[in-house]
Design a protein around this motif. Structure first.
Motif, PDB file in Angstrom:
ATOM      1  N   ALA A  89      39.422  27.719  51.510  1.00 14.87           N
ATOM      2  CA  ALA A  89      38.880  28.357  50.299  1.00 14.87           C
ATOM      3  C   ALA A  89      39.271  29.832  50.228  1.00 14.87           C
ATOM      4  N   ALA A  90      39.381  30.479  51.389  1.00 10.18           N
ATOM      5  CA  ALA A  90      39.778  31.894  51.451  1.00 10.18           C
ATOM      6  C   ALA A  90      41.298  32.048  51.408  1.00 10.18           C
ATOM      7  N   GLU A  91      42.010  30.928  51.297  1.00  9.13           N
ATOM      8  CA  GLU A  91      43.476  30.899  51.232  1.00  9.13           C
ATOM      9  C   GLU A  91      44.141  31.487  52.481  1.00  9.13           C
ATOM     10  N   LEU A  92      43.506  31.268  53.639  1.00  6.72           N
ATOM     11  CA  LEU A  92      44.050  31.741  54.908  1.00  6.72           C
ATOM     12  C   LEU A  92      44.837  30.655  55.634  1.00  6.72           C
ATOM     13  N   VAL A  93      44.455  29.390  55.395  1.00  8.33           N
ATOM     14  CA  VAL A  93      45.159  28.247  55.977  1.00  8.33           C
ATOM     15  C   VAL A  93      45.265  27.162  54.914  1.00  8.33           C
ATOM     16  N   GLU A  94      46.110  26.192  55.209  1.00  2.00           N
ATOM     17  CA  GLU A  94      46.187  25.007  54.355  1.00  2.00           C
ATOM     18  C   GLU A  94      46.358  23.778  55.228  1.00  2.00           C
ATOM     19  N   ARG A  95      45.944  22.647  54.687  1.00  2.00           N
ATOM     20  CA  ARG A  95      46.127  21.367  55.362  1.00  2.00           C
ATOM     21  C   ARG A  95      47.423  20.743  54.833  1.00  2.00           C
ATOM     22  N   VAL A  96      48.274  20.326  55.768  1.00  2.00           N
ATOM     23  CA  VAL A  96      49.510  19.638  55.389  1.00  2.00           C
ATOM     24  C   VAL A  96      49.595  18.356  56.217  1.00  2.00           C
ATOM     25  N   PRO A  97      50.331  17.361  55.748  1.00  2.98           N
ATOM     26  CA  PRO A  97      50.488  16.152  56.573  1.00  2.98           C
ATOM     27  C   PRO A  97      51.116  16.507  57.921  1.00  2.98           C
TER      28      PRO A  97
ATOM     29  N   ASP B  60      52.236  12.090  62.248  1.00  2.00           N
ATOM     30  CA  ASP B  60      51.330  11.062  61.728  1.00  2.00           C
ATOM     31  C   ASP B  60      50.894  11.481  60.329  1.00  2.00           C
ATOM     32  N   ARG B  61      51.441  10.860  59.317  1.00  2.00           N
ATOM     33  CA  ARG B  61      51.176  11.246  57.930  1.00  2.00           C
ATOM     34  C   ARG B  61      49.703  11.092  57.551  1.00  2.00           C
ATOM     35  N   ARG B  62      48.935  10.319  58.324  1.00  2.00           N
ATOM     36  CA  ARG B  62      47.499  10.162  58.037  1.00  2.00           C
ATOM     37  C   ARG B  62      46.701  11.359  58.552  1.00  2.00           C
ATOM     38  N   ALA B  63      47.234  12.048  59.545  1.00  2.00           N
ATOM     39  CA  ALA B  63      46.563  13.211  60.133  1.00  2.00           C
ATOM     40  C   ALA B  63      46.968  14.467  59.369  1.00  2.00           C
ATOM     41  N   ARG B  64      46.164  15.503  59.514  1.00  2.00           N
ATOM     42  CA  ARG B  64      46.446  16.780  58.863  1.00  2.00           C
ATOM     43  C   ARG B  64      46.682  17.853  59.910  1.00  2.00           C
TER      44      ARG B  64
ATOM     45  N   LEU C 188      42.151  30.707  63.301  1.00  2.00           N
ATOM     46  CA  LEU C 188      43.396  31.214  62.728  1.00  2.00           C
ATOM     47  C   LEU C 188      44.373  31.621  63.834  1.00  2.00           C
ATOM     48  N   SER C 189      43.884  32.286  64.845  1.00  2.00           N
ATOM     49  CA  SER C 189      44.719  32.695  65.968  1.00  2.00           C
ATOM     50  C   SER C 189      45.311  31.481  66.681  1.00  2.00           C
ATOM     51  N   THR C 190      44.509  30.453  66.873  1.00  2.00           N
ATOM     52  CA  THR C 190      44.980  29.229  67.534  1.00  2.00           C
ATOM     53  C   THR C 190      46.047  28.536  66.702  1.00  2.00           C
ATOM     54  N   VAL C 191      45.829  28.468  65.390  1.00  2.00           N
ATOM     55  CA  VAL C 191      46.810  27.849  64.491  1.00  2.00           C
ATOM     56  C   VAL C 191      48.147  28.581  64.596  1.00  2.00           C
ATOM     57  N   VAL C 192      48.108  29.900  64.613  1.00  2.00           N
ATOM     58  CA  VAL C 192      49.337  30.690  64.629  1.00  2.00           C
ATOM     59  C   VAL C 192      49.998  30.706  66.006  1.00  2.00           C
ATOM     60  N   HIS C 193      49.221  30.936  67.055  1.00  2.00           N
ATOM     61  CA  HIS C 193      49.806  31.152  68.376  1.00  2.00           C
ATOM     62  C   HIS C 193      49.981  29.899  69.222  1.00  2.00           C
ATOM     63  N   HIS C 194      49.198  28.853  68.941  1.00  2.00           N
ATOM     64  CA  HIS C 194      49.272  27.632  69.756  1.00  2.00           C
ATOM     65  C   HIS C 194      49.822  26.441  68.986  1.00  2.00           C
ATOM     66  N   ASP C 195      49.883  26.538  67.661  1.00  2.00           N
ATOM     67  CA  ASP C 195      50.468  25.512  66.802  1.00  2.00           C
ATOM     68  C   ASP C 195      50.011  24.100  67.164  1.00  2.00           C
ATOM     69  N   PRO C 196      48.688  23.841  67.123  1.00  2.00           N
ATOM     70  CA  PRO C 196      48.220  22.491  67.457  1.00  2.00           C
ATOM     71  C   PRO C 196      48.815  21.454  66.504  1.00  2.00           C
ATOM     72  N   ALA C 197      49.090  20.279  67.041  1.00  2.00           N
ATOM     73  CA  ALA C 197      49.791  19.229  66.302  1.00  2.00           C
ATOM     74  C   ALA C 197      49.033  18.747  65.070  1.00  2.00           C
ATOM     75  N   ASN C 198      47.703  18.790  65.144  1.00  2.00           N
ATOM     76  CA  ASN C 198      46.895  18.307  64.022  1.00  2.00           C
ATOM     77  C   ASN C 198      45.491  18.900  64.113  1.00  2.00           C
ATOM     78  N   GLN C 199      44.688  18.552  63.135  1.00  2.00           N
ATOM     79  CA  GLN C 199      43.321  19.077  63.061  1.00  2.00           C
ATOM     80  C   GLN C 199      42.521  18.696  64.305  1.00  2.00           C
ATOM     81  N   GLN C 200      42.696  17.473  64.788  1.00  2.00           N
ATOM     82  CA  GLN C 200      41.976  17.017  65.980  1.00  2.00           C
ATOM     83  C   GLN C 200      42.363  17.859  67.203  1.00  2.00           C
ATOM     84  N   ALA C 201      43.631  18.167  67.352  1.00  2.00           N
ATOM     85  CA  ALA C 201      44.084  18.990  68.482  1.00  2.00           C
ATOM     86  C   ALA C 201      43.527  20.410  68.387  1.00  2.00           C
ATOM     87  N   LEU C 202      43.407  20.924  67.160  1.00  2.00           N
ATOM     88  CA  LEU C 202      42.817  22.249  66.960  1.00  2.00           C
ATOM     89  C   LEU C 202      41.369  22.256  67.438  1.00  2.00           C
ATOM     90  N   GLY C 203      40.610  21.257  67.027  1.00  2.00           N
ATOM     91  CA  GLY C 203      39.209  21.160  67.450  1.00  2.00           C
ATOM     92  C   GLY C 203      39.067  21.000  68.949  1.00  2.00           C
TER      93      GLY C 203
END
Length: 171
Positions: free
Chosen positions: A89-97, A101-105, A55-70
């Motif tokens: 499931a905990a409604e803390l994050v969501e996946r968006v296109p 790259d519309r195929r990536a999340r 969650l911290s990485t998503v907010v503070h580093h804004d990775p371009a996609n799920q692969q970059a987050l990992g």
């Protein structure tokens, strides 16, 4: 038979104030103390420390996609999917296109996630202050600078190193 005047390699440049091997003990104790306090500070977070780091990485580093987050966190993509599922499931994050790259999340924080992160960051900061209680402000700043410099040096030498895995393998 000639005698060698050369000292063993470990004695050529010993760390000041350390017996060879002491550095590992000191780092292990600090890491153990931090791990305990950190886990307590984020205990309400789904997936505990890893969930907080995501969650911290998503907010503070804004990775371009799920692969970059990992890649940033050094988490295998199959494990990453399950962790993200738990945060969704905990409604803390969501996946968006992903915009590029519309195929990536791309993983983005929800308002609920932002509020929880803000609350947990205060707890983590308090936990870190507790860990550093034995140091004055100057020593804390010096330690932070030296640790940052050393960790980036290790990261450059071992770019695939996974700090989460290192913590998981503490015996």
């Amino acid at each position: 038979m000639a005698t060698s005047t050369r000292t063993p390699l470990s004695q050529d440049k010993p760390l000041p104030g350390f017996i060879p091997g002491d550095l590992a003990w000191h780092l292990g104790m600090i890491l153990r103390g931090h791990q305990t306090l950190f886990a307590q500070a984020v205990e309400e977070m789904p997936c505990s420390v890893r969930g907080y780091q995501m969650l911290s990485t998503v907010v503070h580093h804004d990775p371009a996609n799920q692969q970059a987050l990992g890649a940033h966190l050094g988490i295998d993509r199959t494990v990453l999917t399950y962790l993200i599922d738990d945060l969704v499931a905990a409604e803390l994050v969501e996946r968006v296109p992903a915009p590029t790259d519309r195929r990536a999340r791309k993983i983005v924080a929800t308002d609920t996630g932002l509020k929880l992160l803000e609350k947990l960051e205060k707890r983590v900061a308090d936990a870190e202050q507790t860990l550093l209680t034995g140091l004055d402000a100057g020593e804390t700043a010096q330690l932070a600078g030296l640790l940052g410099k050393l960790s980036m040096s290790v990261h450059r030498a071992q770019p695939g190193a996974n700090p989460c895995e290192a913590m998981d393998h503490l015996g």
